[in-house]
Motif scaffolding. Structure first.
Motif, PDB file in Angstrom:
ATOM      1  N   GLY A 129      11.599  65.457  16.632  1.00 19.04           N
ATOM      2  CA  GLY A 129      12.834  66.004  16.091  1.00 19.04           C
ATOM      3  C   GLY A 129      12.625  67.335  15.419  1.00 19.04           C
ATOM      4  N   SER A 130      13.655  67.774  14.753  1.00 19.93           N
ATOM      5  CA  SER A 130      13.605  69.057  14.067  1.00 19.93           C
ATOM      6  C   SER A 130      13.490  68.904  12.553  1.00 19.93           C
ATOM      7  CB  SER A 130      14.859  69.871  14.405  1.00 19.93           C
ATOM      8  OG  SER A 130      16.026  69.187  13.991  1.00 19.93           O
ATOM      9  N   ALA A 131      13.521  67.676  12.058  1.00 21.71           N
ATOM     10  CA  ALA A 131      13.520  67.438  10.612  1.00 21.71           C
ATOM     11  C   ALA A 131      12.114  67.523  10.018  1.00 21.71           C
ATOM     12  CB  ALA A 131      14.115  66.069  10.303  1.00 21.71           C
ATOM     13  N   ASN A 132      11.986  68.285   8.945  1.00 19.68           N
ATOM     14  CA  ASN A 132      10.760  68.286   8.159  1.00 19.68           C
ATOM     15  C   ASN A 132      10.708  67.013   7.332  1.00 19.68           C
ATOM     16  OD1 ASN A 132       9.351  70.867   8.597  1.00 19.68           O
ATOM     17  ND2 ASN A 132      11.300  71.727   7.923  1.00 19.68           N
ATOM     18  N   LEU A 133       9.545  66.693   6.788  1.00 16.68           N
ATOM     19  CA  LEU A 133       9.411  65.511   5.935  1.00 16.68           C
ATOM     20  C   LEU A 133       9.823  65.879   4.510  1.00 16.68           C
ATOM     21  CD1 LEU A 133       6.085  63.892   7.197  1.00 16.68           C
ATOM     22  CD2 LEU A 133       8.433  63.405   7.881  1.00 16.68           C
ATOM     23  N   THR A 134      11.114  66.180   4.385  1.00 16.89           N
ATOM     24  CA  THR A 134      11.711  66.561   3.105  1.00 16.89           C
ATOM     25  C   THR A 134      13.054  65.860   2.967  1.00 16.89           C
ATOM     26  OG1 THR A 134      12.908  68.445   4.023  1.00 16.89           O
ATOM     27  CG2 THR A 134      10.664  68.878   3.231  1.00 16.89           C
ATOM     28  N   GLY A 135      13.557  65.808   1.754  1.00 19.41           N
ATOM     29  CA  GLY A 135      14.871  65.225   1.534  1.00 19.41           C
ATOM     30  C   GLY A 135      15.954  65.978   2.283  1.00 19.41           C
ATOM     31  N   ALA A 136      15.891  67.296   2.284  1.00 19.54           N
ATOM     32  CA  ALA A 136      16.890  68.092   3.006  1.00 19.54           C
ATOM     33  C   ALA A 136      16.819  67.805   4.500  1.00 19.54           C
ATOM     34  CB  ALA A 136      16.685  69.578   2.739  1.00 19.54           C
ATOM     35  N   GLY A 137      15.612  67.712   5.040  1.00 19.16           N
ATOM     36  CA  GLY A 137      15.442  67.464   6.466  1.00 19.16           C
ATOM     37  C   GLY A 137      16.005  66.118   6.897  1.00 19.16           C
ATOM     38  N   TYR A 138      15.856  65.122   6.054  1.00 15.56           N
ATOM     39  CA  TYR A 138      16.297  63.772   6.408  1.00 15.56           C
ATOM     40  C   TYR A 138      17.661  63.395   5.855  1.00 15.56           C
ATOM     41  CZ  TYR A 138      12.272  61.999   8.922  1.00 15.56           C
ATOM     42  OH  TYR A 138      11.329  61.761   9.885  1.00 15.56           O
ATOM     43  N   ARG A 139      18.168  64.141   4.887  1.00 11.52           N
ATOM     44  CA  ARG A 139      19.413  63.721   4.239  1.00 11.52           C
ATOM     45  C   ARG A 139      20.581  64.705   4.387  1.00 11.52           C
ATOM     46  NH1 ARG A 139      18.481  58.656   3.101  1.00 11.52           N
ATOM     47  NH2 ARG A 139      16.884  58.176   1.590  1.00 11.52           N
ATOM     48  N   ARG A 140      20.295  66.011   4.410  1.00 13.65           N
ATOM     49  CA  ARG A 140      21.393  66.979   4.354  1.00 13.65           C
ATOM     50  C   ARG A 140      21.551  67.832   5.605  1.00 13.65           C
ATOM     51  NH1 ARG A 140      19.140  67.436  -0.766  1.00 13.65           N
ATOM     52  NH2 ARG A 140      18.181  69.400  -0.280  1.00 13.65           N
ATOM     53  N   ASN A 141      20.470  68.250   6.181  1.00 10.03           N
ATOM     54  CA  ASN A 141      20.541  69.166   7.328  1.00 10.03           C
ATOM     55  C   ASN A 141      21.035  68.453   8.586  1.00 10.03           C
ATOM     56  OD1 ASN A 141      19.286  70.875   5.519  1.00 10.03           O
ATOM     57  ND2 ASN A 141      17.323  70.860   6.563  1.00 10.03           N
ATOM     58  N   ARG A 142      21.585  69.225   9.491  1.00  8.69           N
ATOM     59  CA  ARG A 142      21.901  68.702  10.826  1.00  8.69           C
ATOM     60  C   ARG A 142      20.636  68.868  11.652  1.00  8.69           C
ATOM     61  NH1 ARG A 142      27.213  67.752  12.177  1.00  8.69           N
ATOM     62  NH2 ARG A 142      28.683  68.434  10.599  1.00  8.69           N
ATOM     63  N   GLU A 143      20.126  67.769  12.154  1.00  4.78           N
ATOM     64  CA  GLU A 143      18.844  67.783  12.850  1.00  4.78           C
ATOM     65  C   GLU A 143      18.961  67.097  14.206  1.00  4.78           C
ATOM     66  OE1 GLU A 143      16.380  69.433  11.621  1.00  4.78           O
ATOM     67  OE2 GLU A 143      16.705  69.485   9.460  1.00  4.78           O
ATOM     68  N   VAL A 144      18.102  67.496  15.119  1.00  5.55           N
ATOM     69  CA  VAL A 144      17.962  66.835  16.421  1.00  5.55           C
ATOM     70  C   VAL A 144      16.824  65.839  16.249  1.00  5.55           C
ATOM     71  CG1 VAL A 144      17.359  67.171  18.839  1.00  5.55           C
ATOM     72  CG2 VAL A 144      18.716  68.892  17.645  1.00  5.55           C
ATOM     73  N   PHE A 145      16.999  64.632  16.792  1.00  3.71           N
ATOM     74  CA  PHE A 145      16.060  63.577  16.469  1.00  3.71           C
ATOM     75  C   PHE A 145      16.065  62.520  17.558  1.00  3.71           C
ATOM     76  CE2 PHE A 145      14.613  59.930  13.977  1.00  3.71           C
ATOM     77  CZ  PHE A 145      13.771  60.493  13.030  1.00  3.71           C
ATOM     78  N   SER A 146      14.881  62.057  17.959  1.00  4.04           N
ATOM     79  CA  SER A 146      14.782  60.969  18.926  1.00  4.04           C
ATOM     80  C   SER A 146      13.606  60.083  18.554  1.00  4.04           C
ATOM     81  CB  SER A 146      14.580  61.534  20.337  1.00  4.04           C
ATOM     82  OG  SER A 146      14.512  60.487  21.269  1.00  4.04           O
ATOM     83  N   ALA A 147      13.791  58.781  18.706  1.00  6.37           N
ATOM     84  CA  ALA A 147      12.717  57.820  18.450  1.00  6.37           C
ATOM     85  C   ALA A 147      12.498  57.011  19.723  1.00  6.37           C
ATOM     86  CB  ALA A 147      13.083  56.912  17.289  1.00  6.37           C
ATOM     87  N   ILE A 148      11.242  56.927  20.141  1.00  4.81           N
ATOM     88  CA  ILE A 148      10.885  56.253  21.389  1.00  4.81           C
ATOM     89  C   ILE A 148       9.860  55.173  21.057  1.00  4.81           C
ATOM     90  CG2 ILE A 148       9.967  56.566  23.713  1.00  4.81           C
ATOM     91  CD1 ILE A 148      10.646  59.641  23.231  1.00  4.81           C
ATOM     92  N   ASP A 149      10.134  53.938  21.473  1.00  5.68           N
ATOM     93  CA  ASP A 149       9.252  52.810  21.165  1.00  5.68           C
ATOM     94  C   ASP A 149       8.358  52.441  22.340  1.00  5.68           C
ATOM     95  OD1 ASP A 149      11.641  50.984  19.098  1.00  5.68           O
ATOM     96  OD2 ASP A 149      10.307  52.625  18.610  1.00  5.68           O
ATOM     97  N   PHE A 150       7.117  52.084  22.013  1.00  2.00           N
ATOM     98  CA  PHE A 150       6.111  51.676  22.993  1.00  2.00           C
ATOM     99  C   PHE A 150       5.565  50.323  22.573  1.00  2.00           C
ATOM    100  CE2 PHE A 150       6.274  56.223  22.538  1.00  2.00           C
ATOM    101  CZ  PHE A 150       6.356  56.681  23.847  1.00  2.00           C
ATOM    102  N   PHE A 151       5.542  49.380  23.499  1.00  2.00           N
ATOM    103  CA  PHE A 151       5.061  48.036  23.196  1.00  2.00           C
ATOM    104  C   PHE A 151       4.681  47.352  24.502  1.00  2.00           C
ATOM    105  CE2 PHE A 151       9.629  48.270  23.491  1.00  2.00           C
ATOM    106  CZ  PHE A 151       9.965  47.271  24.400  1.00  2.00           C
ATOM    107  N   ASP A 152       4.106  46.188  24.390  1.00  2.00           N
ATOM    108  CA  ASP A 152       3.686  45.433  25.571  1.00  2.00           C
ATOM    109  C   ASP A 152       4.909  44.705  26.128  1.00  2.00           C
ATOM    110  OD1 ASP A 152       2.160  44.261  27.538  1.00  2.00           O
ATOM    111  OD2 ASP A 152       1.353  42.707  26.226  1.00  2.00           O
ATOM    112  N   GLY A 153       5.552  45.316  27.088  1.00  2.00           N
ATOM    113  CA  GLY A 153       6.738  44.721  27.691  1.00  2.00           C
ATOM    114  C   GLY A 153       7.353  45.655  28.711  1.00  2.00           C
ATOM    115  N   SER A 154       8.156  45.096  29.587  1.00  2.00           N
ATOM    116  CA  SER A 154       8.742  45.887  30.667  1.00  2.00           C
ATOM    117  C   SER A 154       9.765  46.906  30.173  1.00  2.00           C
ATOM    118  CB  SER A 154       9.385  44.968  31.712  1.00  2.00           C
ATOM    119  OG  SER A 154      10.431  44.214  31.108  1.00  2.00           O
TER     120      SER A 154
END
Length: 173
Positions: A129-154
């Motif tokens: 994503g575009s968010a820094n590890l800051t309060g503004a990055g996670y709470r106030r700014n408009r950010e692009v963000f994606s989370a992708i999960d990897f695990f043992d499964g189809s």
């Protein structure tokens, strides 16, 4: 004509929590490691807002804060945390014995990528994503963000994607 109400968005901090047990048989398990490449880093925000979620801790205001802190410190003792922060934004005062914070210098540029790899016993999550590890990055700014999960499964994302992200992080070291 009235304003349309925006759909409820999931807070970015929620992506630091493992998925609910019903999404992964046996749950994600205990936190193992975290590596992140922020451009900017706020240790107080990281410690109070992100790490407890990653570690699976919940602070209930009816409980003793001292007990929560002890639980957090015990969890951190068995979890590896690494942060690769751009050298221009590196603040050694934010380094603790709880995590490794390393300054990164990219020849002729800035380390501006924002990747995070969260690893639990049975699941790995790549956050891009575009968010820094800051309060503004996670709470106030408009950010692009994606989370992708990897695990043992189809239904897991292809592991090659996670390997590519880890290879990139390796280049920064």
């Amino acid at each position: 004509m009235g304003k349309r109400k925006a759909p409820e968005e999931q807070p970015l901090t929620d992506f630091w929590r493992p998925p609910a047990n019903d999404q992964l048989e046996g749950g994600a398990g205990a936190a193992v490691s975290c590596i992140s490449t922020p451009f900017e880093f706020d240790a107080a925000f990281f410690k109070s807002e992100l790490l407890p979620r990653f570690l699976g801790l919940r602070f209930d205001h009816t409980e003793n804060e001292r007990m929560f802190i002890i639980e957090r410190e015990e969890s951190l003792a068995s979890t590896r945390i690494g942060l690769l922060v751009d050298a221009a934004k590196f603040d050694p005062r934010q380094t603790t014995l709880q995590w490794d914070q390393l300054p990164v210098q990219v020849p002729g540029g800035l380390q501006h990528s924002k990747l995070t790899v969260l690893v639990w016993e049975r699941l790995a999550r790549l956050i891009v994503g575009s968010a820094n590890l800051t309060g503004a990055g996670y709470r106030r700014n408009r950010e692009v963000f994606s989370a992708i999960d990897f695990f043992d499964g189809s239904e897991s994302a292809p592991l090659g994607l996670l390997q590519d992200a880890l290879d990139f992080i390796g280049v920064l070291c």
